[in-house]
Design an enzyme around this catalytic site. Structure first.
Site, PDB file in Angstrom:
ATOM      1  N   TRP A 102       9.574  11.119 -14.428  1.00  0.00           N
ATOM      2  CA  TRP A 102       9.460   9.656 -14.508  1.00  0.00           C
ATOM      3  C   TRP A 102       9.402   9.211 -15.956  1.00  0.00           C
ATOM      4  O   TRP A 102      10.009   8.204 -16.320  1.00  0.00           O
ATOM      5  CB  TRP A 102       8.250   9.150 -13.722  1.00  0.00           C
ATOM      6  CG  TRP A 102       8.345   9.430 -12.255  1.00  0.00           C
ATOM      7  CD1 TRP A 102       7.529  10.232 -11.517  1.00  0.00           C
ATOM      8  CD2 TRP A 102       9.346   8.950 -11.332  1.00  0.00           C
ATOM      9  NE1 TRP A 102       7.952  10.279 -10.201  1.00  0.00           N
ATOM     10  CE2 TRP A 102       9.057   9.508 -10.061  1.00  0.00           C
ATOM     11  CE3 TRP A 102      10.464   8.122 -11.464  1.00  0.00           C
ATOM     12  CZ2 TRP A 102       9.846   9.245  -8.926  1.00  0.00           C
ATOM     13  CZ3 TRP A 102      11.244   7.859 -10.336  1.00  0.00           C
ATOM     14  CH2 TRP A 102      10.928   8.414  -9.097  1.00  0.00           C
ATOM     15  N   ASP A 174       2.725   3.918 -17.134  1.00  0.00           N
ATOM     16  CA  ASP A 174       3.183   3.934 -15.749  1.00  0.00           C
ATOM     17  C   ASP A 174       2.055   4.592 -14.954  1.00  0.00           C
ATOM     18  O   ASP A 174       1.847   5.796 -15.044  1.00  0.00           O
ATOM     19  CB  ASP A 174       4.485   4.751 -15.667  1.00  0.00           C
ATOM     20  CG  ASP A 174       4.968   4.943 -14.237  1.00  0.00           C
ATOM     21  OD1 ASP A 174       4.311   4.466 -13.295  1.00  0.00           O
ATOM     22  OD2 ASP A 174       6.027   5.588 -14.069  1.00  0.00           O
ATOM     23  N   LYS A 198       2.196   4.052  -3.664  1.00  0.00           N
ATOM     24  CA  LYS A 198       1.402   5.283  -3.692  1.00  0.00           C
ATOM     25  C   LYS A 198      -0.073   4.995  -3.452  1.00  0.00           C
ATOM     26  O   LYS A 198      -0.639   5.485  -2.490  1.00  0.00           O
ATOM     27  CB  LYS A 198       1.596   6.010  -5.021  1.00  0.00           C
ATOM     28  CG  LYS A 198       2.818   6.913  -5.001  1.00  0.00           C
ATOM     29  CD  LYS A 198       3.863   6.539  -5.963  1.00  0.00           C
ATOM     30  CE  LYS A 198       5.139   7.340  -5.771  1.00  0.00           C
ATOM     31  NZ  LYS A 198       6.076   7.075  -6.861  1.00  0.00           N
TER      32      LYS A 198
HETATM   33  C1  LIG Z   1       7.115   6.974  -7.575  1.00  0.00           C
HETATM   34  C2  LIG Z   1       7.046   6.819  -9.033  1.00  0.00           C
HETATM   35  C3  LIG Z   1       7.967   6.028  -9.735  1.00  0.00           C
HETATM   36  C4  LIG Z   1       9.132   5.345  -9.064  1.00  0.00           C
HETATM   37  O1  LIG Z   1       8.712   4.211  -8.429  1.00  0.00           O
HETATM   38  P1  LIG Z   1       9.716   3.183  -7.724  1.00  0.00           P
HETATM   39  O2  LIG Z   1       8.768   2.106  -7.324  1.00  0.00           O
HETATM   40  O3  LIG Z   1      10.358   3.916  -6.592  1.00  0.00           O
HETATM   41  O4  LIG Z   1      10.713   2.746  -8.733  1.00  0.00           O
HETATM   42  C5  LIG Z   1       7.779   5.881 -11.092  1.00  0.00           C
HETATM   43  N1  LIG Z   1       6.772   6.471 -11.739  1.00  0.00           N
HETATM   44  C6  LIG Z   1       5.877   7.250 -11.099  1.00  0.00           C
HETATM   45  C7  LIG Z   1       4.759   7.881 -11.872  1.00  0.00           C
HETATM   46  C8  LIG Z   1       5.990   7.444  -9.733  1.00  0.00           C
HETATM   47  O5  LIG Z   1       5.082   8.204  -9.096  1.00  0.00           O
END
Ligand SMILES: *Cc1c(COP(=O)(O)O)cnc(C)c1O
Length: 363
Positions: A102, A174, A198
């Site tokens: 990511w 993030d 999540k």
């Molecule tokens: C799942 C995830 C993403 C991607 O998220 P989307 O909402 O599908 O774009 C980005 N960063 C992390 C750390 C993730 O766990």
């Protein structure tokens, strides 16, 4: 009805209480005579949910009044682009710490838009990551506009257990897979983003937390919908937000607050991590996790068995036993147990007891 124990990495398990509350109001919400999905996003009933959800996020994280909470669409993946688009003017550069897929994706988008430097990477082979950099390994650019980190690496099972102290450069994080899982000091963070699916609620809404001074410095001239100011100035109601996702997130936040808030979550997540990593480390090498203990995630637990065949069997028998989502990410294989806030001690006890039975039969 038999609810499975859901270890999917995302979208992931939601609290039964939140789902039941939403079900109870599906046809008639807040006495409006219609469901929230069918209500105008400008109605007073929806407005109350919207503002309460913002207030709950601020309260649970402990954000000062100098932070805005935005509800956007496009997932964390769109934030990979929106962050540099808004924060990096011409000639400006940002630092990126690369700790997994990511972060690599975030870096890629930043490079499309502006200049981005790698302050550190823990990639030790193509798409192989097992660590978080040590503070001394960060090559920080003092003129960087921000430094981007991925707080928890969902695929690799590593986590910044302590955030780096990088002086005056604001952190951008993030936090998609560990927001609200532990307490932290938000002050060094200029911007935080998280896809909801999540640890917060259903897919569709992305939470963006942005500090006043960062917002004030955002550049102009971008398309309206890609501009943070548009959403901040309109309380995330410039266009139709994902009303139902926000509403269910509201129910999840109430559940979390009722459980004792983030402090209680952190305590339970720490206990869950101890139980799971003990099960791995005390298995005499049957289960292995090669991540340094200080970098191990308290959300996503990755491990291997002695062979791919045994991993397949573990997964198949796990499914029969009522566990979902045990298969590791397609890029690294193995087993992954994603135990976000909603999967409490009971779920973790169930999987560790399954692990010990499986080892007794196959070890
Ligand atoms: C799942 C995830 C993403 C991607 O998220 P989307 O909402 O599908 O774009 C980005 N960063 C992390 C750390 C993730 O766990």
């Amino acid at each position: 009805m038999a609810r499975k124990i859901n270890f999917y990495a995302g979208p992931s398990a939601l609290p039964v209480e939140a789902l039941e509350a939403a079900r109870g109001e599906m046809l008639d919400f807040a006495g409006s005579g219609v469901g929230v999905m069918e209500t105008s996003h400008r109605s007073k009933e929806y407005d109350a949910v919207h503002n309460e959800t913002i207030a709950l996020i601020k309260e649970l994280i402990g954000l000062g009044d100098n932070y805005h909470v935005l509800f956007l669409q496009g997932g964390a993946s769109l934030q990979f682009a929106m962050v540099p688009m808004n924060l990096l003017g011409s000639g400006a550069s940002a630092d990126y710490v690369v700790t997994g897929s990511w972060s690599k994706k975030a870096l890629k988008e930043a490079k499309i838009i502006a200049s981005a430097k790698v302050a550190a990477t823990t990639e030790i082979g193509k798409d192989v990551f097992r660590a978080i950099p040590k503070p001394a390994d960060l090559k920080l650019d003092p003129s960087a506009v921000y430094c981007h980190i991925t707080s928890n690496n969902t695929i690799y099972g590593t986590q910044w257990r302590q955030f780096p102290n990088i002086g005056n450069v604001p952190l951008v994080a993030d936090m998609s897979s560990d927001i609200l899982s532990r307490q932290f000091d938000p002050k060094p963070f200029g911007l935080i983003y998280a896809g909801a699916q999540k640890n917060l609620g259903p897919a569709g809404v992305t939470v963006v937390i942005i500090r006043d001074d960062i917002l004030a410095k955002c550049r102009d001239g971008l398309p309206t919908m890609l501009t943070y100011k548009t959403h901040a100035d309109n309380n995330s109601l410039f266009n139709t937000p994902t009303t139902f996702s926000i509403y269910v997130m509201n129910k999840v936040l109430h559940w979390l607050k009722g459980k004792g808030g983030v402090a209680a979550m952190e305590k339970e997540n720490t206990a869950k991590a101890k139980l799971l990593y003990d099960a791995i480390d005390n298995s005499g090498g049957f289960y292995t996790n090669t991540i340094a203990p200080e970098d191990r995630s308290h959300m996503n637990f990755v491990f291997n068995l002695p062979s791919e065949e045994l991993e397949k069997q573990f997964n198949a028998e796990g499914q029969k036993a009522g566990f979902l989502g045990l298969k590791g990410h397609r890029s690294i294989g193995g087993i992954r147990v994603s135990a976000y806030n909603v999967n409490g001690m009971d779920s973790v006890k169930a999987i560790t007891s399954f692990m010990s039975d499986f080892m007794a039969k196959n070890g």
